[in-house]
Scaffold this motif. Structure first.
Motif, PDB file in Angstrom:
ATOM      1  N   SER A  97      -5.418   9.674 -40.274  1.00 15.10           N
ATOM      2  CA  SER A  97      -5.026  11.056 -40.512  1.00 15.10           C
ATOM      3  C   SER A  97      -5.234  11.453 -41.978  1.00 15.10           C
ATOM      4  O   SER A  97      -5.144  12.612 -42.324  1.00 15.10           O
ATOM      5  CB  SER A  97      -3.569  11.261 -40.130  1.00 15.10           C
ATOM      6  N   LYS A  98      -5.505  10.452 -42.827  1.00 15.41           N
ATOM      7  CA  LYS A  98      -5.761  10.788 -44.222  1.00 15.41           C
ATOM      8  C   LYS A  98      -7.023  11.616 -44.332  1.00 15.41           C
ATOM      9  O   LYS A  98      -7.910  11.525 -43.494  1.00 15.41           O
ATOM     10  CB  LYS A  98      -5.951   9.505 -45.037  1.00 15.41           C
ATOM     11  N   GLN A  99      -7.081  12.367 -45.402  1.00 14.59           N
ATOM     12  CA  GLN A  99      -8.251  13.236 -45.585  1.00 14.59           C
ATOM     13  C   GLN A  99      -9.555  12.444 -45.531  1.00 14.59           C
ATOM     14  O   GLN A  99     -10.511  12.839 -44.931  1.00 14.59           O
ATOM     15  CB  GLN A  99      -8.143  13.989 -46.903  1.00 14.59           C
ATOM     16  N   GLY A 100      -9.555  11.310 -46.186  1.00 13.16           N
ATOM     17  CA  GLY A 100     -10.772  10.497 -46.155  1.00 13.16           C
ATOM     18  C   GLY A 100     -10.419   9.049 -45.918  1.00 13.16           C
ATOM     19  O   GLY A 100      -9.277   8.658 -46.058  1.00 13.16           O
ATOM     20  N   TRP A 101     -11.410   8.266 -45.538  1.00 11.28           N
ATOM     21  CA  TRP A 101     -11.186   6.844 -45.344  1.00 11.28           C
ATOM     22  C   TRP A 101     -11.324   6.136 -46.696  1.00 11.28           C
ATOM     23  O   TRP A 101     -11.993   6.651 -47.589  1.00 11.28           O
ATOM     24  CB  TRP A 101     -12.225   6.296 -44.372  1.00 11.28           C
ATOM     25  N   PRO A 102     -10.744   4.942 -46.816  1.00  9.45           N
ATOM     26  CA  PRO A 102     -10.874   4.199 -48.068  1.00  9.45           C
ATOM     27  C   PRO A 102     -12.339   3.883 -48.402  1.00  9.45           C
ATOM     28  O   PRO A 102     -13.182   3.785 -47.499  1.00  9.45           O
ATOM     29  CB  PRO A 102     -10.118   2.893 -47.787  1.00  9.45           C
ATOM     30  N   LEU A 103     -12.581   3.736 -49.686  1.00 10.66           N
ATOM     31  CA  LEU A 103     -13.925   3.462 -50.171  1.00 10.66           C
ATOM     32  C   LEU A 103     -14.149   1.948 -50.231  1.00 10.66           C
ATOM     33  O   LEU A 103     -13.243   1.207 -50.608  1.00 10.66           O
ATOM     34  CB  LEU A 103     -14.050   4.072 -51.566  1.00 10.66           C
ATOM     35  N   TYR A 104     -15.334   1.528 -49.855  1.00  9.23           N
ATOM     36  CA  TYR A 104     -15.723   0.113 -49.964  1.00  9.23           C
ATOM     37  C   TYR A 104     -16.997   0.009 -50.784  1.00  9.23           C
ATOM     38  O   TYR A 104     -17.871   0.880 -50.671  1.00  9.23           O
ATOM     39  CB  TYR A 104     -16.000  -0.481 -48.580  1.00  9.23           C
ATOM     40  N   GLU A 105     -17.104  -1.050 -51.581  1.00  4.52           N
ATOM     41  CA  GLU A 105     -18.338  -1.302 -52.327  1.00  4.52           C
ATOM     42  C   GLU A 105     -19.210  -2.241 -51.501  1.00  4.52           C
ATOM     43  O   GLU A 105     -18.712  -3.159 -50.848  1.00  4.52           O
ATOM     44  CB  GLU A 105     -18.035  -1.943 -53.688  1.00  4.52           C
ATOM     45  N   VAL A 106     -20.506  -1.983 -51.537  1.00  2.00           N
ATOM     46  CA  VAL A 106     -21.428  -2.749 -50.702  1.00  2.00           C
ATOM     47  C   VAL A 106     -22.328  -3.624 -51.565  1.00  2.00           C
ATOM     48  O   VAL A 106     -22.908  -3.155 -52.546  1.00  2.00           O
ATOM     49  CB  VAL A 106     -22.304  -1.803 -49.850  1.00  2.00           C
ATOM     50  N   PHE A 107     -22.441  -4.897 -51.184  1.00  2.00           N
ATOM     51  CA  PHE A 107     -23.308  -5.855 -51.884  1.00  2.00           C
ATOM     52  C   PHE A 107     -24.295  -6.443 -50.880  1.00  2.00           C
ATOM     53  O   PHE A 107     -23.900  -6.846 -49.795  1.00  2.00           O
ATOM     54  CB  PHE A 107     -22.475  -6.986 -52.497  1.00  2.00           C
ATOM     55  N   ILE A 108     -25.554  -6.453 -51.255  1.00  2.00           N
ATOM     56  CA  ILE A 108     -26.593  -6.930 -50.337  1.00  2.00           C
ATOM     57  C   ILE A 108     -27.355  -8.099 -50.959  1.00  2.00           C
ATOM     58  O   ILE A 108     -27.720  -8.050 -52.125  1.00  2.00           O
ATOM     59  CB  ILE A 108     -27.620  -5.808 -50.031  1.00  2.00           C
ATOM     60  N   ARG A 109     -27.580  -9.126 -50.163  1.00  2.00           N
ATOM     61  CA  ARG A 109     -28.461 -10.213 -50.586  1.00  2.00           C
ATOM     62  C   ARG A 109     -29.844  -9.931 -49.998  1.00  2.00           C
ATOM     63  O   ARG A 109     -29.993  -9.829 -48.782  1.00  2.00           O
ATOM     64  CB  ARG A 109     -27.931 -11.547 -50.050  1.00  2.00           C
ATOM     65  N   ALA A 110     -30.830  -9.793 -50.860  1.00  2.00           N
ATOM     66  CA  ALA A 110     -32.153  -9.384 -50.402  1.00  2.00           C
ATOM     67  C   ALA A 110     -32.889 -10.516 -49.697  1.00  2.00           C
ATOM     68  O   ALA A 110     -33.531 -10.300 -48.669  1.00  2.00           O
ATOM     69  CB  ALA A 110     -32.978  -8.864 -51.564  1.00  2.00           C
ATOM     70  N   ARG A 111     -32.806 -11.724 -50.266  1.00  2.00           N
ATOM     71  CA  ARG A 111     -33.465 -12.872 -49.638  1.00  2.00           C
ATOM     72  C   ARG A 111     -32.615 -14.109 -49.907  1.00  2.00           C
ATOM     73  O   ARG A 111     -31.800 -14.123 -50.821  1.00  2.00           O
ATOM     74  CB  ARG A 111     -34.835 -13.186 -50.255  1.00  2.00           C
ATOM     75  N   ALA A 112     -32.903 -15.162 -49.135  1.00  2.00           N
ATOM     76  CA  ALA A 112     -32.219 -16.427 -49.388  1.00  2.00           C
ATOM     77  C   ALA A 112     -32.526 -16.860 -50.817  1.00  2.00           C
ATOM     78  O   ALA A 112     -33.651 -16.713 -51.281  1.00  2.00           O
ATOM     79  CB  ALA A 112     -32.711 -17.486 -48.406  1.00  2.00           C
ATOM     80  N   GLY A 113     -31.524 -17.342 -51.530  1.00  2.00           N
ATOM     81  CA  GLY A 113     -31.756 -17.815 -52.890  1.00  2.00           C
ATOM     82  C   GLY A 113     -31.365 -16.793 -53.943  1.00  2.00           C
ATOM     83  O   GLY A 113     -31.077 -17.150 -55.072  1.00  2.00           O
ATOM     84  N   LEU A 114     -31.336 -15.525 -53.567  1.00  2.00           N
ATOM     85  CA  LEU A 114     -30.901 -14.506 -54.528  1.00  2.00           C
ATOM     86  C   LEU A 114     -29.400 -14.276 -54.360  1.00  2.00           C
ATOM     87  O   LEU A 114     -28.826 -14.610 -53.329  1.00  2.00           O
ATOM     88  CB  LEU A 114     -31.645 -13.186 -54.283  1.00  2.00           C
ATOM     89  N   SER A 115     -28.795 -13.680 -55.372  1.00  2.00           N
ATOM     90  CA  SER A 115     -27.370 -13.387 -55.233  1.00  2.00           C
ATOM     91  C   SER A 115     -27.177 -12.002 -54.630  1.00  2.00           C
ATOM     92  O   SER A 115     -28.098 -11.185 -54.599  1.00  2.00           O
ATOM     93  CB  SER A 115     -26.693 -13.471 -56.600  1.00  2.00           C
ATOM     94  N   HIS A 116     -25.962 -11.725 -54.147  1.00  2.00           N
ATOM     95  CA  HIS A 116     -25.650 -10.397 -53.626  1.00  2.00           C
ATOM     96  C   HIS A 116     -25.622  -9.412 -54.787  1.00  2.00           C
ATOM     97  O   HIS A 116     -25.042  -9.707 -55.838  1.00  2.00           O
ATOM     98  CB  HIS A 116     -24.286 -10.417 -52.935  1.00  2.00           C
ATOM     99  N   ARG A 117     -26.234  -8.268 -54.582  1.00  2.00           N
ATOM    100  CA  ARG A 117     -26.224  -7.251 -55.647  1.00  2.00           C
ATOM    101  C   ARG A 117     -25.552  -5.990 -55.151  1.00  2.00           C
ATOM    102  O   ARG A 117     -25.686  -5.599 -53.991  1.00  2.00           O
ATOM    103  CB  ARG A 117     -27.669  -6.911 -56.053  1.00  2.00           C
ATOM    104  N   HIS A 118     -24.856  -5.339 -56.060  1.00  2.00           N
ATOM    105  CA  HIS A 118     -24.179  -4.103 -55.698  1.00  2.00           C
ATOM    106  C   HIS A 118     -25.220  -3.026 -55.420  1.00  2.00           C
ATOM    107  O   HIS A 118     -26.138  -2.830 -56.198  1.00  2.00           O
ATOM    108  CB  HIS A 118     -23.274  -3.654 -56.855  1.00  2.00           C
ATOM    109  N   VAL A 119     -25.106  -2.349 -54.264  1.00  2.00           N
ATOM    110  CA  VAL A 119     -26.097  -1.323 -53.925  1.00  2.00           C
ATOM    111  C   VAL A 119     -25.491   0.074 -53.788  1.00  2.00           C
ATOM    112  O   VAL A 119     -26.207   1.069 -53.822  1.00  2.00           O
ATOM    113  CB  VAL A 119     -26.866  -1.669 -52.625  1.00  2.00           C
ATOM    114  N   GLY A 120     -24.158   0.148 -53.600  1.00  2.00           N
ATOM    115  CA  GLY A 120     -23.558   1.469 -53.437  1.00  2.00           C
ATOM    116  C   GLY A 120     -22.218   1.348 -52.752  1.00  2.00           C
ATOM    117  O   GLY A 120     -21.623   0.267 -52.729  1.00  2.00           O
ATOM    118  N   SER A 121     -21.750   2.441 -52.190  1.00  2.00           N
ATOM    119  CA  SER A 121     -20.441   2.395 -51.543  1.00  2.00           C
ATOM    120  C   SER A 121     -20.441   3.217 -50.263  1.00  2.00           C
ATOM    121  O   SER A 121     -21.326   4.059 -50.054  1.00  2.00           O
ATOM    122  CB  SER A 121     -19.370   2.902 -52.514  1.00  2.00           C
ATOM    123  N   ILE A 122     -19.468   2.971 -49.424  1.00  2.00           N
ATOM    124  CA  ILE A 122     -19.326   3.700 -48.148  1.00  2.00           C
ATOM    125  C   ILE A 122     -17.841   3.915 -47.878  1.00  2.00           C
ATOM    126  O   ILE A 122     -17.002   3.258 -48.483  1.00  2.00           O
ATOM    127  CB  ILE A 122     -19.945   2.926 -46.955  1.00  2.00           C
TER     128      ILE A 122
END
Lengths: 252, 109
Positions: free
Chosen positions: B16-41
């Motif tokens: 019922s809140k005006q908006g839902w909570p914000l989450y930060e998104v981290f994506i690992r592009a390939r095996a061996g790389l670290s997760h990088r911040h890409v944005g939020s949802i």
């Protein structure tokens, strides 16, 4: 009907299911309850457009009369469309759209799962690709069904109403006609009676998690597979086909 | 009927809140790389956060793994403290390993 004709009809029906679902889902673009969900429905619609293109191109190729995917999609009338009635029903509220996705995707992913080993090589290839998309759609919609069913009193009531309303269109999914029978015997398509058993088990499980009641199998509406549609399909086709019919052969 | 009264009220509150909570998104592009911040949802719960991250940030083959973190759970440094936190490191070049002579005949360094 010979086995080649049955395959053409079957593949075209799969394309019809995909394109009609795509049209319905794309109606959420600009109207989604949240930006993120709107994107999801748009993505799903595009997945379905992609699938319908593969089905229609393949059907055109099998037919060998030089009809393109566009010809099959945009230049046939309602009575030539073989999508199931479930998919042409209006979206309703978000819960109803989710309920429809769950009911159909559960069927569709089982259907695709069986088709990946079909001797109709190209159909098997399309199925192998589409099943990944379908599995995700079902996951996403399943999460929502649980969230709404086991959510507030209002969300529970509304999504239960949606399941009850749509239930009457689920019987058609498992009605085997001549096309399905030939497909089963000659192209290793799934036995719809078996598939129905699996479908019920999966739906039972999901409805239980969502604290929803499964409606009784009463009278079931059908006819879509053979071109007997509700009035809704005409409006969908009118919108979808207007450009090709006004400017024949129009291209990007 | 819904299973759990307590959970239900919590959900009612979130929905019922005006908006839902914000989450930060981290994506690992390939095996061996670290997760990088890409944005939020925005999302109402954890599962939804993961679904939304997938739907918005992996449409063009960007990744093979996703992390989502509630934005409110991230403890961030305050820009006001920048001088005190990061200034002192600016003039300590001896902390960079640039004063070593590498013998010519040592390979692969």
């Amino acid at each position: 009907m010979n086995k080649e004709k049955a395959l053409i009809a079957y593949v075209t029906r799969m394309g019809d299911n995909a394109i009609i679902m795509a049209q319905r889902l794309s109606e959420w673009v600009g109207h989604g309850p949240e930006l993120e969900e709107e994107m999801a429905m748009g993505n799903f619609a595009l997945d379905y457009v992609g699938q319908s293109r593969m089905y229609f191109s393949y059907a055109g190729e099998l037919e060998g009369k030089g009809r393109s995917e566009d010809d099959i999609c945009f230049l046939r009338d309602g009575w030539d469309y073989g999508n199931v009635l479930l998919l042409e029903q209006p979206n309703g509220d978000y819960g109803e759209t989710i309920a429809r996705l769950v009911l159909f995707e559960t069927f569709y992913s089982l259907q695709l799962g069986a088709l990946v080993t079909s001797p109709a090589k190209k159909l098997a290839e399309i199925a192998a690709r589409a099943i990944k998309e379908s599995t995700y759609h079902l996951r996403h919609a399943g999460h929502w069904l649980i969230r709404l069913g086991d959510g507030t009193d209002e969300s529970h009531r509304r999504v239960q109403d949606a399941i009850d309303r749509l239930w009457t269109y689920t019987g058609e999914l498992f009605e085997a006609d001549q096309v399905d029978q030939i497909m089963q015997s000659d192209w290793e398509a799934p036995d719809l009676t078996d598939l129905r058993g699996h479908w019920h088990r999966q739906i039972d499980e999901l409805l239980a998690k969502a604290t929803l009641q499964k409606p009784d199998d009463g009278w079931m509406d059908s006819g879509g597979k053979n071109g007997h549609h509700s009035e809704h399909l005409g409006y969908i086709l009118a919108e979808m086909q207007s450009l090709q019919r006004t400017y024949p052969g129009a291209n990007w | 009927m819904p299973r759990n009264k307590l959970q239900k009220t919590q959900r009612e509150e979130i929905m019922s809140k005006q908006g839902w909570p914000l989450y930060e998104v981290f994506i690992r592009a390939r095996a061996g790389l670290s997760h990088r911040h890409v944005g939020s949802i925005h999302a109402a719960d954890k599962t939804m956060a993961l679904d939304h991250a997938r739907d918005l940030y992996t449409r063009r083959n960007e990744g093979i793994s996703i992390w989502v973190v509630k934005s409110a759970d991230i403890i961030a440094s305050d820009p006001i403290d920048s001088d005190a936190l990061f200034g002192p490191a600016a003039d300590k070049i001896y902390r960079h390993p640039t004063f070593y002579k590498i013998p010519d005949d040592v390979e692969n360094i």
